[in-house]
Design a protein around this motif. Structure first.
Motif, PDB file in Angstrom:
ATOM      1  N   ASN A  88      49.861  45.645  34.066  1.00 24.74           N
ATOM      2  CA  ASN A  88      48.483  45.846  34.516  1.00 24.74           C
ATOM      3  C   ASN A  88      48.233  47.248  35.054  1.00 24.74           C
ATOM      4  OD1 ASN A  88      47.331  43.131  34.050  1.00 24.74           O
ATOM      5  ND2 ASN A  88      49.012  42.548  35.408  1.00 24.74           N
ATOM      6  N   LEU A  89      49.239  48.104  34.978  1.00 23.23           N
ATOM      7  CA  LEU A  89      49.137  49.520  35.345  1.00 23.23           C
ATOM      8  C   LEU A  89      48.611  49.730  36.752  1.00 23.23           C
ATOM      9  CD1 LEU A  89      47.811  50.924  31.943  1.00 23.23           C
ATOM     10  CD2 LEU A  89      50.173  50.906  32.797  1.00 23.23           C
ATOM     11  N   LYS A  90      49.289  49.093  37.723  1.00 21.58           N
ATOM     12  CA  LYS A  90      48.894  49.236  39.127  1.00 21.58           C
ATOM     13  C   LYS A  90      50.120  49.203  40.020  1.00 21.58           C
ATOM     14  CE  LYS A  90      48.057  44.306  39.614  1.00 21.58           C
ATOM     15  NZ  LYS A  90      47.068  43.259  39.786  1.00 21.58           N
ATOM     16  N   ALA A  91      49.934  49.731  41.230  1.00 21.41           N
ATOM     17  CA  ALA A  91      50.995  49.701  42.238  1.00 21.41           C
ATOM     18  C   ALA A  91      50.354  49.847  43.607  1.00 21.41           C
ATOM     19  CB  ALA A  91      51.999  50.830  42.012  1.00 21.41           C
ATOM     20  N   ARG A 112      47.925  62.623  48.174  1.00 20.61           N
ATOM     21  CA  ARG A 112      47.334  63.287  47.012  1.00 20.61           C
ATOM     22  C   ARG A 112      48.387  63.527  45.929  1.00 20.61           C
ATOM     23  NH1 ARG A 112      47.333  67.717  44.516  1.00 20.61           N
ATOM     24  NH2 ARG A 112      48.378  68.954  46.086  1.00 20.61           N
ATOM     25  N   VAL A 113      49.562  64.026  46.329  1.00 16.16           N
ATOM     26  CA  VAL A 113      50.634  64.305  45.367  1.00 16.16           C
ATOM     27  C   VAL A 113      51.114  63.007  44.718  1.00 16.16           C
ATOM     28  CG1 VAL A 113      52.998  65.179  45.131  1.00 16.16           C
ATOM     29  CG2 VAL A 113      51.333  66.443  46.522  1.00 16.16           C
ATOM     30  N   LEU A 114      51.252  61.947  45.513  1.00 17.87           N
ATOM     31  CA  LEU A 114      51.695  60.673  44.973  1.00 17.87           C
ATOM     32  C   LEU A 114      50.674  60.108  43.979  1.00 17.87           C
ATOM     33  CD1 LEU A 114      53.988  58.517  45.179  1.00 17.87           C
ATOM     34  CD2 LEU A 114      52.431  57.288  46.707  1.00 17.87           C
ATOM     35  N   CYS A 115      49.394  60.188  44.311  1.00 21.10           N
ATOM     36  CA  CYS A 115      48.354  59.703  43.391  1.00 21.10           C
ATOM     37  C   CYS A 115      48.338  60.512  42.102  1.00 21.10           C
ATOM     38  CB  CYS A 115      46.983  59.718  44.063  1.00 21.10           C
ATOM     39  SG  CYS A 115      46.776  58.409  45.297  1.00 21.10           S
ATOM     40  N   ASP A 116      48.498  61.829  42.202  1.00 26.00           N
ATOM     41  CA  ASP A 116      48.576  62.665  40.995  1.00 26.00           C
ATOM     42  C   ASP A 116      49.723  62.210  40.100  1.00 26.00           C
ATOM     43  OD1 ASP A 116      46.431  64.157  41.909  1.00 26.00           O
ATOM     44  OD2 ASP A 116      47.638  65.911  42.482  1.00 26.00           O
ATOM     45  N   TYR A 117      50.862  61.895  40.704  1.00 28.05           N
ATOM     46  CA  TYR A 117      52.026  61.411  39.964  1.00 28.05           C
ATOM     47  C   TYR A 117      51.730  60.038  39.345  1.00 28.05           C
ATOM     48  CZ  TYR A 117      56.652  59.441  39.115  1.00 28.05           C
ATOM     49  OH  TYR A 117      57.737  58.829  38.540  1.00 28.05           O
ATOM     50  N   ALA A 118      51.168  59.126  40.137  1.00 28.19           N
ATOM     51  CA  ALA A 118      50.892  57.769  39.662  1.00 28.19           C
ATOM     52  C   ALA A 118      49.932  57.779  38.476  1.00 28.19           C
ATOM     53  CB  ALA A 118      50.334  56.916  40.801  1.00 28.19           C
ATOM     54  N   PHE A 119      48.884  58.591  38.568  1.00 26.59           N
ATOM     55  CA  PHE A 119      47.890  58.633  37.496  1.00 26.59           C
ATOM     56  C   PHE A 119      48.316  59.525  36.338  1.00 26.59           C
ATOM     57  CE2 PHE A 119      44.771  57.751  41.121  1.00 26.59           C
ATOM     58  CZ  PHE A 119      44.810  56.383  40.895  1.00 26.59           C
ATOM     59  N   GLY A 120      48.933  60.657  36.641  1.00 25.39           N
ATOM     60  CA  GLY A 120      49.281  61.624  35.604  1.00 25.39           C
ATOM     61  C   GLY A 120      50.567  61.324  34.862  1.00 25.39           C
ATOM     62  N   GLN A 126      45.306  52.022  38.467  1.00 21.34           N
ATOM     63  CA  GLN A 126      44.890  51.990  39.860  1.00 21.34           C
ATOM     64  C   GLN A 126      46.076  51.921  40.803  1.00 21.34           C
ATOM     65  OE1 GLN A 126      43.442  48.263  41.770  1.00 21.34           O
ATOM     66  NE2 GLN A 126      43.308  47.506  39.645  1.00 21.34           N
ATOM     67  N   VAL A 127      45.821  52.409  42.006  1.00 26.00           N
ATOM     68  CA  VAL A 127      46.727  52.217  43.133  1.00 26.00           C
ATOM     69  C   VAL A 127      45.909  51.569  44.245  1.00 26.00           C
ATOM     70  CG1 VAL A 127      48.359  54.072  42.563  1.00 26.00           C
ATOM     71  CG2 VAL A 127      46.342  54.595  43.934  1.00 26.00           C
ATOM     72  N   TYR A 128      46.582  50.840  45.105  1.00 25.00           N
ATOM     73  CA  TYR A 128      45.871  50.124  46.154  1.00 25.00           C
ATOM     74  C   TYR A 128      46.666  50.170  47.453  1.00 25.00           C
ATOM     75  CZ  TYR A 128      49.130  46.454  44.753  1.00 25.00           C
ATOM     76  OH  TYR A 128      50.269  45.758  44.436  1.00 25.00           O
ATOM     77  N   ALA A 129      45.986  49.885  48.537  1.00 28.70           N
ATOM     78  CA  ALA A 129      46.623  49.886  49.852  1.00 28.70           C
ATOM     79  C   ALA A 129      45.953  48.835  50.723  1.00 28.70           C
ATOM     80  CB  ALA A 129      46.499  51.263  50.503  1.00 28.70           C
ATOM     81  N   SER A 130      46.708  48.317  51.665  1.00 29.55           N
ATOM     82  CA  SER A 130      46.215  47.356  52.639  1.00 29.55           C
ATOM     83  C   SER A 130      46.459  47.927  54.025  1.00 29.55           C
ATOM     84  CB  SER A 130      46.949  46.025  52.489  1.00 29.55           C
ATOM     85  OG  SER A 130      46.748  45.488  51.207  1.00 29.55           O
ATOM     86  N   PHE A 169      42.040  48.533  49.981  1.00 26.59           N
ATOM     87  CA  PHE A 169      41.531  49.749  49.342  1.00 26.59           C
ATOM     88  C   PHE A 169      42.051  49.833  47.918  1.00 26.59           C
ATOM     89  CE2 PHE A 169      41.543  51.109  53.816  1.00 26.59           C
ATOM     90  CZ  PHE A 169      40.337  51.780  53.914  1.00 26.59           C
ATOM     91  N   GLN A 170      41.237  50.429  47.043  1.00 30.97           N
ATOM     92  CA  GLN A 170      41.670  50.718  45.677  1.00 30.97           C
ATOM     93  C   GLN A 170      41.226  52.128  45.299  1.00 30.97           C
ATOM     94  OE1 GLN A 170      39.701  46.964  44.291  1.00 30.97           O
ATOM     95  NE2 GLN A 170      41.322  47.090  42.732  1.00 30.97           N
ATOM     96  N   LYS A 171      42.049  52.752  44.483  1.00 28.22           N
ATOM     97  CA  LYS A 171      41.696  54.043  43.894  1.00 28.22           C
ATOM     98  C   LYS A 171      42.032  53.942  42.407  1.00 28.22           C
ATOM     99  CE  LYS A 171      42.090  59.012  44.352  1.00 28.22           C
ATOM    100  NZ  LYS A 171      42.487  60.097  45.229  1.00 28.22           N
ATOM    101  N   PHE A 172      41.064  54.338  41.577  1.00 24.79           N
ATOM    102  CA  PHE A 172      41.230  54.230  40.137  1.00 24.79           C
ATOM    103  C   PHE A 172      41.446  55.593  39.503  1.00 24.79           C
ATOM    104  CE2 PHE A 172      38.775  50.633  41.581  1.00 24.79           C
ATOM    105  CZ  PHE A 172      39.421  49.573  40.958  1.00 24.79           C
ATOM    106  N   ARG A 173      42.164  55.596  38.397  1.00 24.90           N
ATOM    107  CA  ARG A 173      42.422  56.850  37.679  1.00 24.90           C
ATOM    108  C   ARG A 173      41.103  57.417  37.168  1.00 24.90           C
ATOM    109  NH1 ARG A 173      45.663  57.367  32.191  1.00 24.90           N
ATOM    110  NH2 ARG A 173      45.302  55.159  32.342  1.00 24.90           N
TER     111      ARG A 173
END
Length: 177
Positions: A88-91, A112-120, A126-130, A169-173
């Motif tokens: 499902n391409l999420k973490a 920011r660096v981690l999200c760039d890695y996750a998406f790129g 998507q990535v999410y957090a609680s 929270f969610q952040k999408f590519r």
């Protein structure tokens, strides 16, 4: 390259020399509410964890990276991708900055660096957090990083004061409505 680089931080793989930092962080009762920990970890358990930290994210379903200050060249925290779901391409995303290094922008830059890695690199959708509603610094961190508040889990976290709600929270590519 054996690290991910931002302006102020380097994210790198965990090393055997990180044992004492990991021991101090994981055994701080002040963060147990965030990590779901109920008891201290021994050095042996954490050493065994470090011995397995080399496993690929596809095998371990987790990637924990050390956050190093580029200016001072020392460890300031940890950042995780957890519950990695390659179908499902999420973490999930977790971040912990040592108490003395909070408020200096390390968390924002590491996220920011981690999200760039996750998406790129991982091509996640998507990535999410609680985050607990009483954790104002983390709520601010994820909002500032472009994560969208998409839900509230009622009475989700047990605290010494009683049960607390948790913000999801969610952040999408790509922009998703």
């Amino acid at each position: 390259m054996n690290y991910l680089q931002g302006d102020t931080v380097l994210l790198r793989a965990l090393e055997p020399g990180d044992l004492e930092f990991l021991y101090a962080m994981e055994n701080d009762p002040g963060i147990w509410g965030v990590s779901g920990t109920l008891a201290p970890y021994s050095r042996k358990v954490l050493k065994d964890y470090l011995d397995r930290a080399h496993l690929d994210i596809y095998e371990a379903r987790q990637l924990r990276l050390a956050i190093n200050s580029r200016r001072e060249s020392h460890l300031v925290g940890l950042v995780d991708l957890y519950d990695f779901d390659p179908v499902n391409l999420k973490a999930g995303v977790g971040i912990l900055i040592s108490a003395r290094h909070r408020g200096h922008g390390f968390g924002s830059q590491a996220l920011r660096v981690l999200c760039d890695y996750a998406f790129g690199v991982l091509q996640l959708h998507q990535v999410y957090a609680s985050v607990g509603v009483s954790n104002a610094p983390s709520l601010g961190l994820f909002r500032k990083a472009g994560f969208r508040e998409t839900g509230i889990r009622l009475h989700w976290l047990r605290t010494p004061e009683g049960f607390e709600n948790e913000v999801f929270f969610q952040k999408f590519r790509e922009n998703v409505s």
